[in-house]
Design a protein around this motif. Structure first.
Motif, PDB file in Angstrom:
ATOM      1  N   SER A  79      26.837 -14.826  19.405  1.00  0.00           N
ATOM      2  CA  SER A  79      26.619 -15.891  18.330  1.00  0.00           C
ATOM      3  C   SER A  79      26.553 -17.337  18.954  1.00  0.00           C
ATOM      4  CB  SER A  79      27.638 -15.913  17.330  1.00  0.00           C
ATOM      5  OG  SER A  79      28.974 -16.481  18.057  1.00  0.00           O
ATOM      6  N   VAL A  80      26.856 -17.705  19.891  1.00  0.00           N
ATOM      7  CA  VAL A  80      26.622 -19.070  20.756  1.00  0.00           C
ATOM      8  C   VAL A  80      25.089 -18.840  21.191  1.00  0.00           C
ATOM      9  CG1 VAL A  80      27.126 -20.636  22.649  1.00  0.00           C
ATOM     10  CG2 VAL A  80      28.949 -19.534  21.009  1.00  0.00           C
ATOM     11  N   ARG A  81      24.842 -17.784  21.777  1.00  0.00           N
ATOM     12  CA  ARG A  81      23.415 -17.639  22.354  1.00  0.00           C
ATOM     13  C   ARG A  81      22.373 -17.809  21.162  1.00  0.00           C
ATOM     14  NH1 ARG A  81      26.372 -13.741  25.256  1.00  0.00           N
ATOM     15  NH2 ARG A  81      25.268 -11.827  24.232  1.00  0.00           N
ATOM     16  N   HIS A  82      22.660 -17.133  19.880  1.00  0.00           N
ATOM     17  CA  HIS A  82      21.934 -17.287  18.987  1.00  0.00           C
ATOM     18  C   HIS A  82      21.663 -18.851  18.365  1.00  0.00           C
ATOM     19  CE1 HIS A  82      19.719 -16.179  15.168  1.00  0.00           C
ATOM     20  NE2 HIS A  82      20.691 -16.885  14.633  1.00  0.00           N
ATOM     21  N   VAL A  83      22.852 -19.372  18.395  1.00  0.00           N
ATOM     22  CA  VAL A  83      22.697 -21.000  18.050  1.00  0.00           C
ATOM     23  C   VAL A  83      21.926 -21.558  18.852  1.00  0.00           C
ATOM     24  CG1 VAL A  83      24.162 -22.970  17.833  1.00  0.00           C
ATOM     25  CG2 VAL A  83      24.655 -20.794  16.664  1.00  0.00           C
ATOM     26  N   VAL A  84      22.026 -21.527  20.257  1.00  0.00           N
ATOM     27  CA  VAL A  84      21.241 -22.355  21.074  1.00  0.00           C
ATOM     28  C   VAL A  84      19.845 -21.995  21.017  1.00  0.00           C
ATOM     29  CG1 VAL A  84      21.158 -22.625  23.464  1.00  0.00           C
ATOM     30  CG2 VAL A  84      23.269 -22.412  22.525  1.00  0.00           C
ATOM     31  N   GLN A 142      16.925 -10.218  32.854  1.00  0.00           N
ATOM     32  CA  GLN A 142      18.047 -10.682  32.174  1.00  0.00           C
ATOM     33  C   GLN A 142      17.627 -11.797  31.038  1.00  0.00           C
ATOM     34  OE1 GLN A 142      20.568 -11.734  35.335  1.00  0.00           O
ATOM     35  NE2 GLN A 142      21.515  -9.737  35.280  1.00  0.00           N
ATOM     36  N   SER A 143      18.437 -11.674  29.937  1.00  0.00           N
ATOM     37  CA  SER A 143      18.025 -12.817  29.078  1.00  0.00           C
ATOM     38  C   SER A 143      17.926 -14.276  29.576  1.00  0.00           C
ATOM     39  CB  SER A 143      19.157 -12.897  28.061  1.00  0.00           C
ATOM     40  OG  SER A 143      19.045 -14.085  27.271  1.00  0.00           O
ATOM     41  N   ARG A 144      17.016 -15.172  29.343  1.00  0.00           N
ATOM     42  CA  ARG A 144      16.877 -16.379  29.313  1.00  0.00           C
ATOM     43  C   ARG A 144      18.086 -17.367  28.850  1.00  0.00           C
ATOM     44  NH1 ARG A 144      11.368 -18.079  30.951  1.00  0.00           N
ATOM     45  NH2 ARG A 144      11.484 -20.095  30.174  1.00  0.00           N
ATOM     46  N   PHE A 145      19.043 -16.794  28.084  1.00  0.00           N
ATOM     47  CA  PHE A 145      20.052 -17.525  27.529  1.00  0.00           C
ATOM     48  C   PHE A 145      21.406 -17.055  28.045  1.00  0.00           C
ATOM     49  CE2 PHE A 145      16.741 -17.875  24.723  1.00  0.00           C
ATOM     50  CZ  PHE A 145      16.606 -19.511  24.228  1.00  0.00           C
ATOM     51  N   GLY A 146      21.253 -16.239  29.445  1.00  0.00           N
ATOM     52  CA  GLY A 146      22.451 -16.060  30.026  1.00  0.00           C
ATOM     53  C   GLY A 146      22.231 -16.030  31.357  1.00  0.00           C
ATOM     54  N   ILE A 147      21.727 -17.213  32.003  1.00  0.00           N
ATOM     55  CA  ILE A 147      21.234 -17.308  33.204  1.00  0.00           C
ATOM     56  C   ILE A 147      22.505 -17.605  34.326  1.00  0.00           C
ATOM     57  CG2 ILE A 147      19.971 -18.731  34.766  1.00  0.00           C
ATOM     58  CD1 ILE A 147      17.758 -19.322  32.868  1.00  0.00           C
ATOM     59  N   SER A 148      22.289 -16.578  35.017  1.00  0.00           N
ATOM     60  CA  SER A 148      23.650 -16.845  36.011  1.00  0.00           C
ATOM     61  C   SER A 148      23.547 -17.762  37.003  1.00  0.00           C
ATOM     62  CB  SER A 148      23.954 -15.274  36.740  1.00  0.00           C
ATOM     63  OG  SER A 148      24.192 -14.402  35.742  1.00  0.00           O
TER      64      SER A 148
END
Length: 278
Positions: free
Chosen positions: A197-202, A222-228
């Motif tokens: 849900s936070v990734r969606h908000v961002v 990998q997703s650009r909204f979970g960049i390690s």
């Protein structure tokens, strides 16, 4: 007769096949300094060592840049450099070393605290560390440093109500736009915490990427909204930093942290509810 030109894939059109995108090492820093607090020292890199790390990476042929620029050039041999929190020592200590190494960086700002103190660090002496104000931040943007958002109030966004997370994320983006005249492309989850849900908000707020901690190299798939990102140890010399950007973290402790995420989130959610109700 077969020639080199006709033998190579794509030669008929005059375009060679492009190499696949490369894994991206993203380094995470907070402070370049040498404080007296033992608790905070894990988030600091001494100035001389920081310069040594940048020098070793540049000498090994890495292009040193901010995150958005790195994502735009996935086939380049590069390292993305990021800083969380916007401490004043970014200007006084980190920036000169970056300039010497011809390196870019992304600086993530908790916008409610710009020009104030890091009061979310309740358990550290460094809760009184000064943060950069908007004038300095605007100057940095003018000098080519990418400004990203670190949320508005540095909240644990994965355990607060979605409406509060949405307000915090959008407020941070709006404030950066108003104060610097530039729209931020990248977000860094406060404390590294996030969920679907936070990734969606961002993403819905208009950001193009977002960082966690992760302890791994970011893979192109990998997703650009979970960049390690990779945590840089304050004792990491030239050989250590080169190993880190090649392999990521390989120790047992970081593997254990990944496995404990769900239980840790449940604990933090309960703690937040108790704090709100108390």
């Amino acid at each position: 007769m077969t020639t080199l030109a006709t033998a190579l894939p794509g030669a008929a059109s005059g375009v060679l096949d492009e190499a696949p995108p490369m894994p991206l090492p993203v380094l995470m820093y907070h402070s370049v300094g040498d404080s007296v607090s033992a608790d905070f020292r894990r988030w600091e890199v001494p100035p001389g060592l920081f310069a040594e790390q940048l020098g070793a990476l540049a000498a090994s042929g890495y292009h040193l840049t901010g995150l958005t620029d790195a994502l735009a050039h996935p086939h380049r041999r590069q390292v993305a450099i990021t800083f969380d929190d916007g401490f004043e020592d970014f200007v006084t200590t980190a920036l000169p070393a970056l300039q010497t190494a011809d390196a870019g960086a992304t600086l993530y700002i908790p916008t409610a605290y710009a020009g104030r103190r890091a009061t979310w660090l309740d358990d550290y002496t460094e809760r009184n560390l000064p943060l950069l104000g908007w004038s300095d931040l605007a100057d940095l943007a003018g000098e080519g440093i990418e400004l990203g958002s670190h949320g508005h109030r540095h909240l644990e966004l994965d355990v607060v109500p979605t409406a509060l997370a949405r307000y915090d994320v959008t407020a941070s983006r709006r404030m950066i736009e108003e104060k610097t005249g530039r729209s931020p492309d990248s977000f860094s989850y406060p404390f590294g915490y996030h969920c679907a849900s936070v990734r969606h908000v961002v993403a819905a707020a208009g950001f193009d990427s977002a960082c966690e901690v992760g302890y791994r190299l970011h893979q192109p798939t990998q997703s650009r909204f979970g960049i390690s990102r990779l945590v840089v140890d304050r004792a990491a010399g030239a050989a250590d930093i080169l190993r880190l950007v090649s392999l990521g973290h390989r120790d047992a402790l970081t593997s254990a942290r990944r496995g404990l995420r769900s239980g840790w989130r449940a604990y933090r959610a309960a703690r937040w509810r108790l704090g709100r109700d108390g």
